[in-house]
Enzyme design. Structure first.
Site, short mmCIF file in Angstrom:
data_model
loop_
_atom_site.label_atom_id
_atom_site.label_comp_id
_atom_site.label_asym_id
_atom_site.label_seq_id
_atom_site.Cartn_x
_atom_site.Cartn_y
_atom_site.Cartn_z
CD GLN A 99 7.94 9.63 -2.72
OE1 GLN A 99 7.42 9.15 -3.72
NE2 GLN A 99 7.30 9.71 -1.56
CE1 TYR A 186 5.18 0.45 -5.49
CE2 TYR A 186 4.86 2.42 -4.15
CZ TYR A 186 4.45 1.59 -5.17
OH TYR A 186 3.31 1.89 -5.89
NE ARG A 233 3.98 9.95 1.62
CZ ARG A 233 2.90 9.83 0.86
NH1 ARG A 233 2.87 8.96 -0.14
NH2 ARG A 233 1.84 10.58 1.08
N GLY A 323 -2.96 15.11 -0.94
CA GLY A 323 -2.74 14.50 -2.23
C GLY A 323 -3.81 14.86 -3.23
NE ARG A 324 -7.37 10.48 -2.82
CZ ARG A 324 -8.01 9.51 -2.17
NH1 ARG A 324 -8.90 8.78 -2.82
NH2 ARG A 324 -7.75 9.28 -0.92
#
Length: 372
Positions: A99, A186, A233, A323-324
Site C-alpha cells: 500500500q 490522507y 483504497r 483488520g483487527r
C-alpha cells in the site's frame, strides 16, 4: 466447511487468489528505522493464508511521513527489506500487495525532513488531527498536526513521480500488486474532498479537477504495474482529522467510473468504525458502485465471517478485508473455515514495541503452525 462462499477462488485483475479473506492494511509502527526486517518477515509470513495480504501503509518518500516507526519504500535498504517480506510470504504460498501512502497534512515538522512544513492541497490545518512523533527524550506519542502549506501547482508532478518510483521499487521487491492509499483523510483523500481542497488551479474546484491528482497517481502506477495489478483504497463519507466533503457520493461514483475505464483490478472501500462510529452508506450505494466499477470490489469495516458471506452472496462485494481480527489470529481463514473461536487482540500492543502482540499470537491447535 463453514462459510463456503468465502473460500471460493477470485480473479483479482490478473492475480488469482484462493479465497476472499483479505488482510487489510494495518499500521503497527514497528520499523524504527523505516526498514522492514526479520520481525516483519515473520509477521506477514504467518498470515500468508489470506487470499491477499495488503501491507501496512508505506511512505513513498521522506516528506510523505506523518507517523514515526512506519516503513518506507524510497531507499535501496527499504526495498531490500520489503523483498525479504515478499519472499517470506511467497515461501508460504501467499500473495501480497504494497500500500502506497502519503499523509499530506496529517503530519508535523518533527516528522518531516529538516523540520519543513507538511504539504496539502490547501493551507488548512486539520482540526483535532493527531500524528505520531518522537520527542526529544526518545519517547514517542501523539501530537497535534502542523498547519500545512499548499502545494504549488508545479510541485504536483514531482509527487506523482514519487508514487511512480515507489511502485517501481515495489515491483523490484516482488510484490504481486500495489494499492494506492486514497482513504482515511490522507493526501489523495484531501484532494478529493471539498472541505480540504480549496484550490483555484486545475487541481481544485470542480469534481473532475479535485480528482485529477489522484487519477494522475493511478495512471503513473499503472505505467509500472499494469492496471490489472493495481488497486485503490477509498473512504467515501468519512469525517476524520477535520476532513469534510459536500459531494462524497458524487465523487465516489465519478472515481469508480474513471477507475473502471482504466481497467483497475480492484476498488477497496473502507467503512472504518474506529473513526467514531460505523459509516452508513446511503441506500443503494453498494449496488450503484457495482454498476459503475467493472473490477473487483472489496469492503472493509468491522466485518465478521457471517456478514462477509452475506455481502459476497448478495453480489455487492467480491471479497472482504479484515483488520483487527488479523492482528490476533494469524490463521484467520483457517478459523473461519472450521468456525473456530477468534482470539481477542491486545489493544495496548497495537502500535510500537517488539514481538509481543505482533508475532506471538497463537495458532489453532491443529498440528499446523505457520510460525515454523
Amino acid at each position: 466447511m463453514a462459510f463456503e462462499t468465502l473460500f471460493t477462488p477470485l480473479q483479482l485483475g490478473s492475480l488469482s487468489i484462493p479465497n476472499r479473506v483479505v488482510m487489510a492494511p494495518l499500521t503497527r509502527a514497528r520499523t524504527p528505522d523505516s526498514v522492514p526486517g526479520k520481525m516483519q518477515e515473520a509477521y506477514y509470513g504467518q498470515r500468508a493464508g489470506a487470499g491477499l495480504i495488503i501491507s501496512e501503509a508505506t511512505n513513498i518518500s521522506p516528506t510523505a511521513r506523518g507517523y514515526v516507526y512506519t516503513p518506507g519504500i524510497w531507499t535501496d535498504e527499504q526495498e531490500a527489506g520489503w523483498k525479504g517480506v515478499v519472499n517470506a510470504v511467497h515461501a508460504k504460498g501467499g500473495r501480497i500487495a504494497l500500500q502506497l501512502w502519503h499523509v499530506g497534512r496529517v503530519s508535523h515538522e518533527m516528522v518531516q525532513p529538516n523540520g519543513q512544513q507538511p504539504v496539502a492541497p490547501s493551507a488548512l490545518k486539520g482540526e483535532g488531527a493527531q500524528c505520531f512523533v518522537e520527542f526529544e527524550d526518545g519517547t514517542a506519542g501523539q501530537h497535534p498536526t502542523s498547519t500545512p502549506r499548499a502545494l504549488e501547482t508545479d510541485e504536483i508532478p514531482g509527487i506523482v513521480d514519487d508514487y511512480r518510483q515507489a511502485a517501481e521499487r515495489a515491483k523490484r521487491a516482488g510484490f504481486d500488486m500495489v494499492e494506492v492509499h486514497a482513504a482515511n483523510a490522507y493526501l489523495l483523500n484531501q484532494f478529493l474532498a471539498t472541505g480540504t481542497n480549496k484550490r483555484t488551479d486545475q487541481y481544485g474546484g470542480s469534481l473532475e479537477n479535485r480528482a485529477r491528482f489522484p487519477l494522475e497517481v493511478i495512471d503513473a502506477v499503472i505505467e509500472v504495474y499494469g492496471a490489472d495489478r493495481v488497486g485503490i483504497r477509498m473512504t467515501p463519507f468519512i469525517e476524520l482529522f477535520g476532513l469534510t466533503d459536500d459531494e462524497p457520493e458524487a465523487m465516489a461514483f465519478y472515481m469508480a467510473e474513471q477507475l473502471s475505464k482504466r481497467g483497475l483490478a480492484y476498488l477497496h472501500l473502507n467503512e472504518p468504525n474506529w473513526a467514531g462510529g460505523d459509516i452508513t452508506f446511503p441506500d443503494g450505494f453498494r449496488e450503484q458502485m457495482r454498476e459503475r466499477f467493472s473490477g473487483s470490489l472489496i469492503y472493509c469495516g468491522n466485518y465478521d465471517a457471517e456478514r462477509a458471506e452475506t455481502r459476497i452472496s448478495e453480489n455487492t462485494t467480491d471479497a472482504v478485508a479484515f483488520g483487527r481480527p488479523y492482528i490476533a489470529n494469524p490463521d484467520l481463514p483457517e478459523r473461519f473455515r472450521v468456525n473456530a473461536p477468534l482470539t481477542e487482540p491486545n489493544h495496548e500492543t497495537f502500535y510500537g514495541g517488539d514481538e509481543k502482540g505482533y508475532t506471538d499470537y497463537p495458532f489453532m491447535d491443529n498440528g499446523y503452525d505457520r510460525r515454523s
